[in-house]
Write a protein that holds these residues in place. Structure first.
Motif, short mmCIF file in Angstrom:
data_model
loop_
_atom_site.label_atom_id
_atom_site.label_comp_id
_atom_site.label_asym_id
_atom_site.label_seq_id
_atom_site.Cartn_x
_atom_site.Cartn_y
_atom_site.Cartn_z
N THR A 173 0.81 -1.17 -0.27
CA THR A 173 -0.28 0.04 -0.06
C THR A 173 0.19 0.59 0.14
N PHE A 174 2.24 1.13 0.72
CA PHE A 174 3.24 2.62 0.54
C PHE A 174 3.36 2.54 -0.44
N ILE A 175 3.61 1.53 -1.22
CA ILE A 175 4.31 1.30 -2.37
C ILE A 175 3.94 2.44 -3.32
N LEU A 176 2.55 1.94 -2.89
CA LEU A 176 1.57 1.80 -4.76
C LEU A 176 1.19 3.38 -4.58
N ILE A 177 0.73 3.93 -2.73
CA ILE A 177 1.22 5.58 -3.09
C ILE A 177 1.92 6.10 -3.22
N PHE A 178 3.04 5.95 -2.84
CA PHE A 178 4.46 6.74 -3.72
C PHE A 178 5.09 6.54 -4.88
N THR A 179 4.25 5.59 -5.67
CA THR A 179 4.05 5.65 -7.00
C THR A 179 2.62 5.83 -7.80
N GLY A 180 2.32 6.08 -6.77
CA GLY A 180 1.19 6.61 -8.12
C GLY A 180 0.92 8.39 -7.66
N PHE A 181 1.46 8.90 -6.79
CA PHE A 181 1.50 10.36 -7.19
C PHE A 181 3.15 10.28 -7.18
N GLY A 182 4.05 9.49 -7.61
CA GLY A 182 4.71 9.45 -8.76
C GLY A 182 4.80 9.79 -9.94
N GLN A 183 3.39 9.47 -10.42
CA GLN A 183 3.33 9.00 -12.15
C GLN A 183 2.40 10.76 -12.34
N MET A 184 2.39 11.80 -11.57
CA MET A 184 2.14 13.22 -11.97
C MET A 184 3.77 13.63 -11.44
N PRO A 185 3.67 14.69 -11.90
CA PRO A 185 5.00 15.17 -12.55
C PRO A 185 5.69 15.97 -10.81
N ILE A 186 5.23 15.67 -10.15
CA ILE A 186 5.33 16.51 -8.41
C ILE A 186 6.43 16.51 -8.05
N TYR A 187 7.67 15.04 -8.51
CA TYR A 187 8.92 14.69 -7.18
C TYR A 187 9.57 15.13 -8.27
N LYS A 188 9.13 15.67 -9.57
CA LYS A 188 10.57 16.54 -10.83
C LYS A 188 9.94 17.86 -10.37
N ARG A 189 9.13 17.99 -9.66
CA ARG A 189 9.49 19.70 -9.88
C ARG A 189 9.60 20.48 -8.19
N TYR A 190 9.06 19.39 -7.56
CA TYR A 190 9.62 19.40 -5.65
C TYR A 190 11.42 19.13 -5.72
N LEU A 191 11.94 18.12 -7.50
CA LEU A 191 14.14 18.11 -7.10
C LEU A 191 13.94 16.68 -5.95
N LEU A 192 12.54 15.71 -5.82
CA LEU A 192 13.02 14.12 -5.31
C LEU A 192 13.80 13.88 -5.70
N GLN A 240 16.11 14.12 -7.11
CA GLN A 240 17.56 14.49 -7.31
C GLN A 240 18.03 14.04 -5.71
N VAL A 241 17.41 13.68 -4.66
CA VAL A 241 17.48 12.90 -3.35
C VAL A 241 18.49 11.08 -3.88
N PRO A 242 19.56 11.24 -3.07
CA PRO A 242 20.25 9.76 -4.42
C PRO A 242 19.33 8.95 -3.64
N GLY A 243 19.16 7.60 -3.93
CA GLY A 243 18.28 7.08 -5.03
C GLY A 243 16.67 7.34 -5.46
N PHE A 244 16.50 8.37 -5.37
CA PHE A 244 15.23 8.47 -5.74
C PHE A 244 15.34 9.10 -7.30
N ALA A 245 16.04 8.81 -8.14
CA ALA A 245 16.23 9.63 -9.18
C ALA A 245 15.28 9.14 -10.72
N TRP A 246 14.31 7.52 -9.76
CA TRP A 246 13.75 6.99 -10.28
C TRP A 246 12.36 6.98 -10.32
N SER A 247 12.33 8.08 -9.27
CA SER A 247 11.17 8.60 -8.71
C SER A 247 10.42 9.54 -10.31
#
Length: 240
Positions: free
Chosen positions: A31-50, A52-59
């Motif tokens: 469930t936690f993975i689904l929530i995280f990746t679900g929001f990841g399909q929107m551009p918010i992680y790139k917009r807020y530079l997540l 750029q955090v080591p280990g989260f380049a795939w987000s």
């Protein structure tokens, strides 16, 4: 003084079997993975530079987040189906809501806030049964709507569902996601009450302190006693 405690062991009782704990953690992690990746399909992680955090380049990579999202969904569906079959076959229905749970939940929370006397409870507190119904229903809605969202992406099914139908499936999928997030926050927030913290280790070890069960879950304690699972000396009659 030290010799006085030699050989003493805190009595405990099995509250969650290994199977139950495995199901719980499969549902929780997926469930936690689904929530995280679900929001990841929107551009918010790139917009807020997540990303750029080591280990989260795939987000911020849509293809990757979709793959991880679908993988977690498979785990969640498996765990949910197994949960229903397992508890149905074992006739474990003590987590289902009962008549009067709303009133008893109010009395229980009131007692915790005012340090008053709590009403006697079964294995699960009334608010735990209500929380289970809320979260399980929300996850069920996510699974059902998610299945339709996946099907509409298959070439052979592309023209079966109308755009309006998919719109409503997406809307309910998003609403259910918000409900799950709210349910998780409320579930974790319950441990802000000191009275609830004694049960936290049981989801890892499976066992709960017997004195706590006698005090907080007296109706379940009486059931255990009547079944000879515990004895009058408050020790386990047999290994659980």
């Amino acid at each position: 003084m030290a010799g006085k405690n030699v050989g003493q062991k805190k009595s405990s009782i099995l509250r969650h079997t290994l199977t139950v704990r495995m199901i719980h953690w499969m549902v929780t992690i997926s469930t936690f993975i689904l929530i995280f990746t679900g929001f990841g399909q929107m551009p918010i992680y790139k917009r807020y530079l997540l990303d750029q955090v080591p280990g989260f380049a795939w987000s911020s990579n849509y293809e990757v987040t979709v793959f991880v999202h679908y993988s977690a969904a498979i785990v969640l569906v498996f765990a949910a189906v197994f949960h229903l079959i397992y508890h149905g076959m074992c006739r474990h229905f003590n987590l289902l809501p009962r008549r009067g749970d709303l009133r008893e939940s109010y009395l229980l929370v009131k007692a915790m806030l005012t340090k008053g006397k709590e009403p006697p409870c079964h294995k699960y507190l009334p608010e735990q049964r209500l929380a289970y119904f809320f979260v399980a229903g929300s996850l069920g809605m996510i699974i059902i709507t998610g299945i339709f969202k996946v099907l509409k992406n298959l070439p052979s099914m592309a023209n079966i569902f109308s755009n309006e139908f998919i719109y409503w499936m997406t809307l309910f999928h998003n609403i259910a996601t918000v409900m799950v997030v709210f349910g998780i926050i409320a579930h974790l927030g319950a441990f802000l009450f000191k009275e609830n913290r004694a049960l936290l280790p049981s989801i890892f070890t499976g066992r709960a302190d017997l004195e706590y069960i006698k005090h907080r879950h007296s109706l379940w304690y009486d059931e255990l006693y009547s079944q000879n699972i515990i004895c009058s000396d408050r020790q386990s009659c047999r290994e659980n």
